[in-house]
Design an enzyme around this catalytic site. Structure first.
Site, mmCIF file in Angstrom:
data_model
loop_
_atom_site.group_PDB
_atom_site.id
_atom_site.type_symbol
_atom_site.label_atom_id
_atom_site.label_comp_id
_atom_site.label_asym_id
_atom_site.label_seq_id
_atom_site.Cartn_x
_atom_site.Cartn_y
_atom_site.Cartn_z
ATOM 1 N N HIS A 207 0.876 -1.184 0.000
ATOM 2 C CA HIS A 207 0.000 0.000 0.000
ATOM 3 C C HIS A 207 0.915 1.237 0.000
ATOM 4 C CE1 HIS A 207 -3.615 2.253 1.697
ATOM 5 N NE2 HIS A 207 -2.627 3.049 2.079
ATOM 6 N N CYS A 240 -3.360 10.643 4.949
ATOM 7 C CA CYS A 240 -3.928 10.212 6.222
ATOM 8 C C CYS A 240 -4.029 11.437 7.122
ATOM 9 C CB CYS A 240 -3.042 9.139 6.851
ATOM 10 S SG CYS A 240 -3.573 8.679 8.513
HETATM 11 P P1 HMG Z 1 -10.966 6.914 21.277
HETATM 12 O O1 HMG Z 1 -11.440 8.323 21.309
HETATM 13 O O2 HMG Z 1 -9.759 6.553 22.068
HETATM 14 O O3 HMG Z 1 -12.069 5.799 21.609
HETATM 15 O O4 HMG Z 1 -10.735 6.537 19.747
HETATM 16 P P2 HMG Z 1 -13.299 5.695 22.510
HETATM 17 O O5 HMG Z 1 -13.552 4.224 22.592
HETATM 18 O O6 HMG Z 1 -13.086 6.496 23.764
HETATM 19 O O7 HMG Z 1 -14.468 6.362 21.644
HETATM 20 C C1 HMG Z 1 -14.664 7.747 21.533
HETATM 21 C C2 HMG Z 1 -16.019 7.966 20.896
HETATM 22 O O8 HMG Z 1 -16.030 7.435 19.567
HETATM 23 C C3 HMG Z 1 -17.163 7.272 21.640
HETATM 24 O O9 HMG Z 1 -18.312 8.046 21.403
HETATM 25 C C4 HMG Z 1 -17.301 5.967 20.895
HETATM 26 O O10 HMG Z 1 -18.597 5.431 20.999
HETATM 27 C C5 HMG Z 1 -17.029 6.401 19.468
HETATM 28 P P3 HMG Z 1 -18.908 8.977 22.621
HETATM 29 O O11 HMG Z 1 -19.192 8.047 23.729
HETATM 30 O O12 HMG Z 1 -17.795 9.941 22.935
HETATM 31 O O13 HMG Z 1 -20.090 9.597 21.976
HETATM 32 N N1 HMG Z 1 -16.480 5.312 18.671
HETATM 33 C C6 HMG Z 1 -16.988 4.930 17.491
HETATM 34 N N2 HMG Z 1 -18.024 5.372 16.781
HETATM 35 C C7 HMG Z 1 -18.261 4.747 15.604
HETATM 36 N N3 HMG Z 1 -17.496 3.746 15.117
HETATM 37 C C8 HMG Z 1 -16.454 3.281 15.821
HETATM 38 C C9 HMG Z 1 -16.161 3.886 17.056
HETATM 39 N N4 HMG Z 1 -15.208 3.673 17.973
HETATM 40 C C10 HMG Z 1 -15.418 4.548 18.979
HETATM 41 N N5 HMG Z 1 -15.719 2.286 15.330
HETATM 42 C C11 HMG Z 1 -10.548 5.054 17.888
HETATM 43 C C12 HMG Z 1 -10.200 5.296 19.353
HETATM 44 C C13 HMG Z 1 -9.710 3.888 17.399
HETATM 45 C C14 HMG Z 1 -12.025 4.737 17.777
HETATM 46 C C15 HMG Z 1 -10.204 6.347 17.090
HETATM 47 O O14 HMG Z 1 -8.875 6.683 17.360
HETATM 48 C C16 HMG Z 1 -10.378 6.188 15.609
HETATM 49 O O15 HMG Z 1 -11.486 6.009 15.135
HETATM 50 N N6 HMG Z 1 -9.271 6.288 14.838
HETATM 51 C C17 HMG Z 1 -9.297 6.149 13.412
HETATM 52 C C18 HMG Z 1 -8.374 7.128 12.758
HETATM 53 C C19 HMG Z 1 -8.376 6.895 11.274
HETATM 54 O O16 HMG Z 1 -9.351 6.482 10.687
HETATM 55 N N7 HMG Z 1 -7.219 7.196 10.621
HETATM 56 C C20 HMG Z 1 -7.064 7.041 9.205
HETATM 57 C C21 HMG Z 1 -7.067 5.626 8.752
HETATM 58 S S1 HMG Z 1 -5.507 4.780 8.954
HETATM 59 C C22 HMG Z 1 -4.663 5.112 7.492
HETATM 60 O O17 HMG Z 1 -5.080 5.957 6.757
HETATM 61 C C23 HMG Z 1 -3.457 4.290 7.143
HETATM 62 C C24 HMG Z 1 -3.747 3.247 6.055
HETATM 63 O O18 HMG Z 1 -4.227 3.870 4.879
HETATM 64 C C25 HMG Z 1 -2.487 2.458 5.723
HETATM 65 C C26 HMG Z 1 -1.269 3.333 5.436
HETATM 66 O O19 HMG Z 1 -1.322 4.214 4.552
HETATM 67 O O20 HMG Z 1 -0.271 3.110 6.119
HETATM 68 C C27 HMG Z 1 -4.790 2.231 6.532
HETATM 69 MG MG MG Z 2 -2.955 4.813 3.351
#
Ligand code: HMG
Ligand code: MG
Length: 290
Positions: A207, A240
């Site tokens: 990727h 990202c």
């Molecule tokens: P957190 O804030 O530590 O988690 O986030 P939490 O469990 O305390 O949840 C906070 C709030 O989010 C809560 O809501 C949860 O219910 C909600 P509240 O009670 O405050 O109303 N929540 C969710 N809602 C919907 N769907 C869920 C979910 N999980 C929690 N799944 C967490 C931890 C992992 C959830 C957060 O950090 C997160 O979502 N991170 C994602 C970041 C992201 O998407 N980054 C980009 C993608 S990675 C990338 O691009 C790399 C890749 O392309 C490969 C590469 O290029 O190397 C893949």
């Molecule tokens: Mg990526």
């Protein structure tokens, strides 16, 4: 080292591409984009991410997107999942495959998921169990396999250790992410050398992001090593939100041009891919990289 006769490309534009767009893209436009991509001959499209909407507001509409796309038979529609909550949202919409994600860099893992690498792995265990109970395959991304925007250079043995941990908890596919697009062909040599005896090269996925224009040379080197599965993003959309400096993904069109030039089969129609790129370009109101 010879080039393969065919490769597969997973289109990640609707997820990795759109997640980085600052203006909200309407659901209709996302659905239309994925429907155009479905016409291209792709076998797999990463349609969205069921992550926290607080972290990535752009993809808060994941469920609606998954419900409204026209699913073409034979195409796998997948979603990025960080935890059990994400799995529940995705499985409610009948997703075909999920992708969990961690990193080879502790600091990136913290910034991207608010968790250490070990904590992300613990979160994945119930997700993998639930997915497998539902016969849903699990891809696992390892981000920052070459460089991290916070920690700098990442060594292949750090990547290997995360790959081993992911395999030990039962993921089905390893996808190596050069999150900020710093890899050069020698890095691909080093990664294959480090990981090739843990995952057969022909099963590995690469990727690449294309910050310095070295993604295509890296693809060629990877193909020479026998890697046959690549992610790419229509129009070179991408980046990202938690990786400063991450530029767009490797463009699907650029990869297709390389394959056409080298006589490598992809099963993907170049003109339809161009139509999808033009479609999303119109929605975004700016020229895409590719
Ligand atoms: P957190 O804030 O530590 O988690 O986030 P939490 O469990 O305390 O949840 C906070 C709030 O989010 C809560 O809501 C949860 O219910 C909600 P509240 O009670 O405050 O109303 N929540 C969710 N809602 C919907 N769907 C869920 C979910 N999980 C929690 N799944 C967490 C931890 C992992 C959830 C957060 O950090 C997160 O979502 N991170 C994602 C970041 C992201 O998407 N980054 C980009 C993608 S990675 C990338 O691009 C790399 C890749 O392309 C490969 C590469 O290029 O190397 C893949
Ligand atoms: Mg990526």
């Amino acid at each position: 080292m010879e080039l393969p006769g065919s490769i597969t490309i997973t289109e990640v534009g609707p997820r990795d591409g759109l997640q980085n767009e600052p203006e909200t893209v309407p659901v209709d436009a996302k659905v239309a984009f994925i429907d155009l991509l479905s016409n291209c001959g792709l076998k797999e499209i990463e349609a969205t991410a069921c992550v926290s909407p607080k972290w990535v507001p752009q993809l808060a509409d994941a469920a609606e997107v998954l419900r409204r796309i026209q699913r073409r038979p034979g195409v796998i529609y997948s979603a990025l999942i960080p935890n059990l909550e994400g799995w529940k949202r995705a499985s409610d919409c009948g997703v075909d495959k999920i992708a969990v994600f961690t990193a080879a860099s502790e600091e990136f893992s913290q910034k991207n998921t608010n968790a250490s690498i070990a904590e992300t792995l613990r979160r994945f265990e119930p997700v993998i169990a639930a997915a497998h109970e539902n016969e849903c395959p699990v891809r696992a991304y390892v981000s920052c396999v070459v460089a991290c925007p916070y920690e700098g250079r990442i060594m292949p043995d750090q990547v290997r250790s995360v790959v081993d941990s992911l395999l030990s908890i039962g993921v089905d596919e390893i996808d190596l992410g050069d999150t900020i697009g710093k890899a050069i062909p020698a890095d691909i040599d080093a990664l294959v050398d480090s990981i090739g005896d843990a995952v057969p090269v022909e099963e590995l996925v690469l990727h690449l992001h294309d910050t310095d224009g070295s993604a295509l040379p890296c693809c060629l080197r990877a193909m020479e090593h026998g890697i046959r599965h690549f992610d790419a993003s229509c129009g070179g959309l991408g980046g990202c939100p938690y990786a400063p400096g991450a530029s767009g993904n490797l463009s699907t069109g650029d990869l297709l041009d390389l394959c056409l030039d080298q006589g490598i089969e992809t099963g993907i129609d170049r003109e339809q891919m161009r139509a999808a790129a033009l479609g999303i370009e119109t929605v975004l109101g700016r020229s895409l990289k590719s």
